[in-house]
Design a protein around this motif. Structure first.
Motif, PDB file in Angstrom:
ATOM      1  N   ILE A   1       3.127   5.731  58.400  1.00 15.83           N
ATOM      2  CA  ILE A   1       2.899   6.792  59.452  1.00 15.83           C
ATOM      3  C   ILE A   1       1.451   5.828  59.477  1.00 15.83           C
ATOM      4  N   HIS A   2       0.968   6.142  61.090  1.00 14.75           N
ATOM      5  CA  HIS A   2      -0.644   5.953  61.420  1.00 14.75           C
ATOM      6  C   HIS A   2      -0.627   7.297  62.818  1.00 14.75           C
ATOM      7  N   ALA A   3      -2.528   6.661  62.853  1.00 12.31           N
ATOM      8  CA  ALA A   3      -2.028   7.601  64.159  1.00 12.31           C
ATOM      9  C   ALA A   3      -1.919   6.952  65.607  1.00 12.31           C
ATOM     10  N   THR A   4      -2.338   5.990  65.318  1.00 10.74           N
ATOM     11  CA  THR A   4      -1.775   5.109  67.090  1.00 10.74           C
ATOM     12  C   THR A   4      -1.042   3.985  66.577  1.00 10.74           C
ATOM     13  N   ALA A   5      -0.363   3.906  67.415  1.00  7.15           N
ATOM     14  CA  ALA A   5       0.211   2.439  68.264  1.00  7.15           C
ATOM     15  C   ALA A   5      -0.184   1.452  67.723  1.00  7.15           C
ATOM     16  N   GLU A   6      -1.623   1.596  68.043  1.00  6.46           N
ATOM     17  CA  GLU A   6      -2.117   0.626  68.098  1.00  6.46           C
ATOM     18  C   GLU A   6      -2.069  -0.602  65.838  1.00  6.46           C
ATOM     19  N   GLU A   7      -2.033   0.239  65.222  1.00 12.50           N
ATOM     20  CA  GLU A   7      -2.829   0.125  64.316  1.00 12.50           C
ATOM     21  C   GLU A   7      -1.289   0.358  63.169  1.00 12.50           C
ATOM     22  N   ALA A   8      -0.070   0.881  64.177  1.00  9.84           N
ATOM     23  CA  ALA A   8       1.436   0.294  63.853  1.00  9.84           C
ATOM     24  C   ALA A   8       2.086  -0.580  63.572  1.00  9.84           C
ATOM     25  N   GLU A   9       1.281  -1.582  64.645  1.00 10.34           N
ATOM     26  CA  GLU A   9       1.829  -2.611  65.432  1.00 10.34           C
ATOM     27  C   GLU A   9       1.243  -3.605  64.416  1.00 10.34           C
ATOM     28  N   GLU A  10       0.450  -3.301  64.548  1.00  9.21           N
ATOM     29  CA  GLU A  10      -0.678  -3.933  63.240  1.00  9.21           C
ATOM     30  C   GLU A  10      -0.183  -4.216  61.911  1.00  9.21           C
ATOM     31  N   ARG A  11       0.259  -3.558  61.456  1.00 12.45           N
ATOM     32  CA  ARG A  11       0.846  -2.906  60.402  1.00 12.45           C
ATOM     33  C   ARG A  11       2.251  -3.556  60.014  1.00 12.45           C
ATOM     34  N   THR A  12       3.336  -3.610  60.825  1.00 15.39           N
ATOM     35  CA  THR A  12       4.303  -4.215  60.968  1.00 15.39           C
ATOM     36  C   THR A  12       4.125  -5.502  60.575  1.00 15.39           C
ATOM     37  N   ILE A  13       3.260  -6.692  61.759  1.00 16.36           N
ATOM     38  CA  ILE A  13       2.876  -7.910  61.226  1.00 16.36           C
ATOM     39  C   ILE A  13       2.619  -8.259  59.848  1.00 16.36           C
ATOM     40  N   LEU A  14       1.406  -7.820  59.714  1.00 21.13           N
ATOM     41  CA  LEU A  14       1.008  -7.598  58.093  1.00 21.13           C
ATOM     42  C   LEU A  14       2.245  -7.850  57.485  1.00 21.13           C
ATOM     43  N   MET A  15       2.851  -6.670  57.338  1.00 24.31           N
ATOM     44  CA  MET A  15       4.097  -6.524  56.385  1.00 24.31           C
ATOM     45  C   MET A  15       4.987  -8.141  56.149  1.00 24.31           C
ATOM     46  N   LEU A  16       5.027  -8.058  57.892  1.00 24.60           N
ATOM     47  CA  LEU A  16       5.906  -9.458  58.087  1.00 24.60           C
ATOM     48  C   LEU A  16       5.226 -10.681  57.009  1.00 24.60           C
ATOM     49  N   ASN A  17       3.614 -10.784  57.569  1.00 26.32           N
ATOM     50  CA  ASN A  17       2.712 -11.976  56.616  1.00 26.32           C
ATOM     51  C   ASN A  17       3.195 -11.642  55.959  1.00 26.32           C
ATOM     52  N   VAL A  18       2.931 -11.430  55.499  1.00 27.76           N
ATOM     53  CA  VAL A  18       3.014 -11.016  53.378  1.00 27.76           C
ATOM     54  C   VAL A  18       4.019 -11.722  53.406  1.00 27.76           C
ATOM     55  N   TYR A  19       5.356 -11.165  53.403  1.00 21.17           N
ATOM     56  CA  TYR A  19       6.661 -11.787  53.312  1.00 21.17           C
ATOM     57  C   TYR A  19       6.391 -13.330  53.470  1.00 21.17           C
ATOM     58  N   ALA A  20       6.665 -13.198  55.108  1.00 16.89           N
ATOM     59  CA  ALA A  20       6.566 -14.839  55.190  1.00 16.89           C
ATOM     60  C   ALA A  20       5.650 -15.354  53.768  1.00 16.89           C
ATOM     61  N   ASP A  21       4.466 -15.137  53.565  1.00 19.51           N
ATOM     62  CA  ASP A  21       3.177 -15.653  52.360  1.00 19.51           C
ATOM     63  C   ASP A  21       4.024 -15.855  51.442  1.00 19.51           C
ATOM     64  N   PHE A  22       4.491 -14.934  51.120  1.00 14.17           N
ATOM     65  CA  PHE A  22       4.885 -14.691  49.612  1.00 14.17           C
ATOM     66  C   PHE A  22       6.537 -15.797  49.228  1.00 14.17           C
ATOM     67  N   CYS A  23       7.765 -15.912  51.054  1.00 13.04           N
ATOM     68  CA  CYS A  23       8.651 -16.567  50.437  1.00 13.04           C
ATOM     69  C   CYS A  23       8.241 -18.094  50.496  1.00 13.04           C
ATOM     70  N   GLU A  24       6.885 -18.678  51.230  1.00 13.87           N
ATOM     71  CA  GLU A  24       6.732 -19.577  51.227  1.00 13.87           C
ATOM     72  C   GLU A  24       6.017 -20.728  49.981  1.00 13.87           C
ATOM     73  N   GLN A  25       5.284 -19.058  49.715  1.00  9.72           N
ATOM     74  CA  GLN A  25       4.042 -19.685  48.525  1.00  9.72           C
ATOM     75  C   GLN A  25       4.814 -19.599  46.776  1.00  9.72           C
ATOM     76  N   ILE A  26       5.412 -18.501  47.001  1.00 10.06           N
ATOM     77  CA  ILE A  26       5.814 -18.407  46.236  1.00 10.06           C
ATOM     78  C   ILE A  26       7.299 -18.842  46.001  1.00 10.06           C
ATOM     79  N   LEU A  27       8.397 -18.096  46.884  1.00  6.44           N
ATOM     80  CA  LEU A  27      10.014 -18.665  46.478  1.00  6.44           C
ATOM     81  C   LEU A  27      10.603 -20.227  47.215  1.00  6.44           C
ATOM     82  N   ALA A  28       9.249 -20.951  47.709  1.00  4.84           N
ATOM     83  CA  ALA A  28       9.622 -22.318  48.390  1.00  4.84           C
ATOM     84  C   ALA A  28       9.907 -22.279  49.526  1.00  4.84           C
ATOM     85  N   ILE A  29      10.922 -21.506  50.148  1.00  5.10           N
ATOM     86  CA  ILE A  29      11.026 -21.247  51.155  1.00  5.10           C
ATOM     87  C   ILE A  29      10.162 -21.440  52.443  1.00  5.10           C
TER      88      ILE A  29
END
Lengths: 477, 477
Positions: free
Chosen positions: B168-196
């Motif tokens: 939960i965030h104060a601004t719309a910008e921060e929320a959008e930033e976090r949404t994308i940040l976590m998507l990137n964490v997911y994608a990096d994890f899948c590529e680097q660790i699961l080789a997908i």
């Protein structure tokens, strides 16, 4: 100063009202919050982080003994729960029932697991055929639900987190060995990591687990003199194996029933930590379990170089779990918060300290202050944490021992329970009737028949007949 | 040899029947067993150990971004679930309802959480007052329940394990930033660790999460050409904040609604690992996620010195996750088991090898055999694991790319979906009607509007109107 005092003032003192003190600490240290669901708690980051450390330590110890983790469904079909007679009698009155899935009623209702013996048995009956399949040493980390009427944070709630180990063996001897092994793992963990000394022993038949042949327990004494059952390990013999038809072919090609155990520890341990070590300023965490071991609090942090030095010290103390409180609160307020949260060491660092190449270290438990050179700060911090861990255990042991009395007749016993909060050691004839009488007349229950037996008297403290064993009695949570 | 072949023979080949192959692998590699509860699976040690490694890796990455773990109740009162209109419409048809606690009916029925937005919102409305309280970056590891009619191991089950992040965030910008940040964490994890390798993009309105303003997704391609949604990250805007009245006082002392996100990954990832990397001998685990990375198999282990040498090698390879299979099975059987379980490297060591100061290393993915000196075995093993990890990702990427086609008109599109299993890239006008038509006529759904847009054509592949964006389409699990 008015603002700084608020946090501490909000806590009732232990001597005044221990129950209220406990609730205050739980809330003010932000361990738990109440939810909209009756009897269910929210574990906040400060509380959950303690549980994560408990998990890490226990999980490692389990795996060292060959245990593997699994995950079982959270639902148990009613017919499965009913297979073992004693077990269903013990648990059926306190389970939550799922009766609808989506928009439709279920053909058979499902209970939310109160414990998972029946699921493990059902699984074992599928995968255990030969002696080669044994033993299976399984554990799972999950939550369970018991529909309790009165609840208290960590100690008793409708849903709680725990681990439940379930093992299956070829012989009765192996099962008994595993039961005791896990009890010892629990007791060692509590002493070494949580700094809580335990009395190890066996439960009486009245107090044993529903369906078990024997239940072993570790019992701790809280600051107010009440006992807390902190972990249990059950030997089921082959009772469940008969109920679930779990048979294996032995080396001589004969069918044999298998022998089982289960053992569990819960978030109730966090309640034990609070009630054994806490004080009027809040929580006191043993260093080995503390999510944050050191809080660095900059003094006059607006002055040049202070925050930089604080960050540098954090870096230097990389071998420990360290945080810097660089929020815009006053140092006094930060001290209160660090104390409330039970963080073992506070390091104060300000312009004068920096000039003298030193910092002030304050121990949470004794409040002892010392001035330490920055050159070997990591060494000093390591030593203080280690000393604190050892002394916390010693203090808890002294408290327990000084709150344990012996009684050889019923008058002494009643007097002890009424006037000397703590354990009472007394002899018992082995009859349930005496346990019932004692409970009725004093409110105390048998905590366990300790492995380390003592001879207090020849006769049962209640009925005067020949005594069979020495029992720890006490009022309990 | 008859006995040795059994394990492999029990598996259907991928080309013959992919669905059956998948089920065979899941069972024979002992990842999962079916339980007595419809649609609920038992995660066996081999399966759960993969999940533990996924948890360890993800949890560390979450915490590096400031996320803290908490635990919320598993029950949601019906009235709480109903607070956000779209959300309840999406989930109410597929939840399990608890109607009785112990022996009594409940006054208000409780659903077993299908996801916990409503509980987090309820909690936030109590603890968020000021901008100083923001952001809160919470996550929990738990199981959730969705009353699915048809289920498949890991991919779709009534109960499954996952993590759900809620911020939960104060601004719309921060929320959008976090949404994308976590998507990137997911994608990096899948590529680097699961080789997908993952396609990152935004879901269409039709496919987004119930109650979200925007849903982002990572999509993977399985060996059979079907897509698998592998993780999602949602931006809720201030919709839930309005429904739950979560307001905070900003720096100018004005009341503002807060902005929220949630993001989740599940045990379905294990299904992805199986279907991306597996082969006709069973599972193939990427080294970084494999619970056991190296299996040492002694040859002629009854001969003097063989078991000792195997144990010595295990010791020497202490930096890796290594086991020795010293069971009384034949080497051939052990090879089959190691292959079925997907253990990345097999080391064969027998009397002749010992004499020559060498061992045979076999890579699970390519079956490549090499003879390695025992002197620098740890270096060799490290290199082989590293190479394997990289090559598995490359192979998966090549497979995906060679199974991705473009279509600029509907005939091409239909042909591609029918005859070329994989992703189809095609333009879309933005109208739900075209998504519905495409689904109806081809069975394909919009997987995402990828961040990396391409210009395939000017017009929508379905209706021929002006295109708004390029979309990945495909049949999906």
């Amino acid at each position: 100063m008015a603002k700084e005092k608020k946090l501490v003032e909000a806590i009732t003192s232990m001597e005044e009202d221990f129950a209220q003190w406990y609730t205050d600490v739980v809330k003010k240290a932000e361990l738990i919050d109440y939810s909209s669901v009756r009897g269910c708690m929210i574990l906040r980051p400060n509380g959950y982080a303690i549980w994560e450390n408990i998990q890490k330590e226990l999980d490692r110890r389990f795996k060292e003994t060959g245990v593997e983790n699994v995950y079982m469904p959270m639902f148990i079909p009613e017919s499965l729960l009913q297979k073992e007679k004693d077990h269903v009698e013990g648990f059926a009155p306190e389970v939550a029932w799922v009766t609808h899935g989506g928009l439709e009623p279920l053909q058979e209702r499902l209970c939310v697991r109160p414990t998972s013996e029946t699921l493990f048995c059902d699984f074992y009956s599928n995968i255990v055929q030969s002696y080669r399949d044994l033993p299976k040493l399984y554990n799972q980390w999950c939550s369970v639900v018991r529909w309790e009427k009165t609840t208290r944070p960590f100690l008793r709630s409708v849903e709680f987190l725990w681990q439940e180990g379930h093992t299956i063996h070829a012989t009765a001897e192996e099962a008994e060995e595993r039961t005791i092994l896990m009890l010892n793992v629990y007791a060692d963990f509590c002493e070494q990591i949580l700094a809580i000394p335990m009395v190890k022993g066996k439960k009486t038949d009245k107090e044993k687990f529903a369906g078990a042949k024997a239940t072993y327990t570790i019992e701790a004494l809280m600051h107010d003199g009440k006992a807390l059952q902190s972990g249990t390990s059950h030997n089921f013999g082959d009772g469940f194996a008969h109920a679930f038809d779990i048979q294996y072919t032995d080396k001589d090609n004969k069918l044999q029933y298998a022998h089982q155990t289960s053992w569990g520890m819960t978030t109730r341990l966090i309640g034990a930590i609070i009630m054994v070590h806490g004080d009027d300023s809040g929580l006191v965490l043993p260093p080995r379990i503390a999510p944050t071991q050191v809080m660095i609090i900059p003094i006059a942090q607006h002055k040049e170089g202070v925050l930089e030095k604080a960050a540098e010290l954090k870096e230097k103390l990389g071998g420990f779990r360290v945080k810097v409180d660089d929020s815009d609160k006053s140092p006094g307020w930060k001290f209160s918060e660090q104390e409330m949260r039970g963080i073992p060491i506070r390091i104060e660092i300000g312009p004068k300290d920096i000039e003298a190449n030193q910092a002030v270290i304050v121990r949470r438990d004794t409040r002892e202050k010392m001035v330490a050179s920055l050159d070997d700060l990591d060494k000093t911090v390591g030593e203080v944490l280690e000393t604190m861990q050892i002394e916390m255990l010693e203090r808890a042991r002294k408290h327990r021992d000084s709150h344990t009395t012996s009684a050889s007749d019923f008058e002494d016993f009643k007097d002890a329970i009424a006037n000397k909060p703590g354990f009472v050691k007394a002899m018992w004839c082995g009859d349930r009737a005496c346990e019932d009488t004692i409970k009725e007349q004093t409110g105390a229950t048998s905590r366990c028949m300790p492995f380390e037996q003592e001879h207090i008297a020849d006769t049962c403290v209640c009925c005067g007949k020949k005594a069979k064993s020495m029992v720890y009695w006490g009022k309990a949570y």
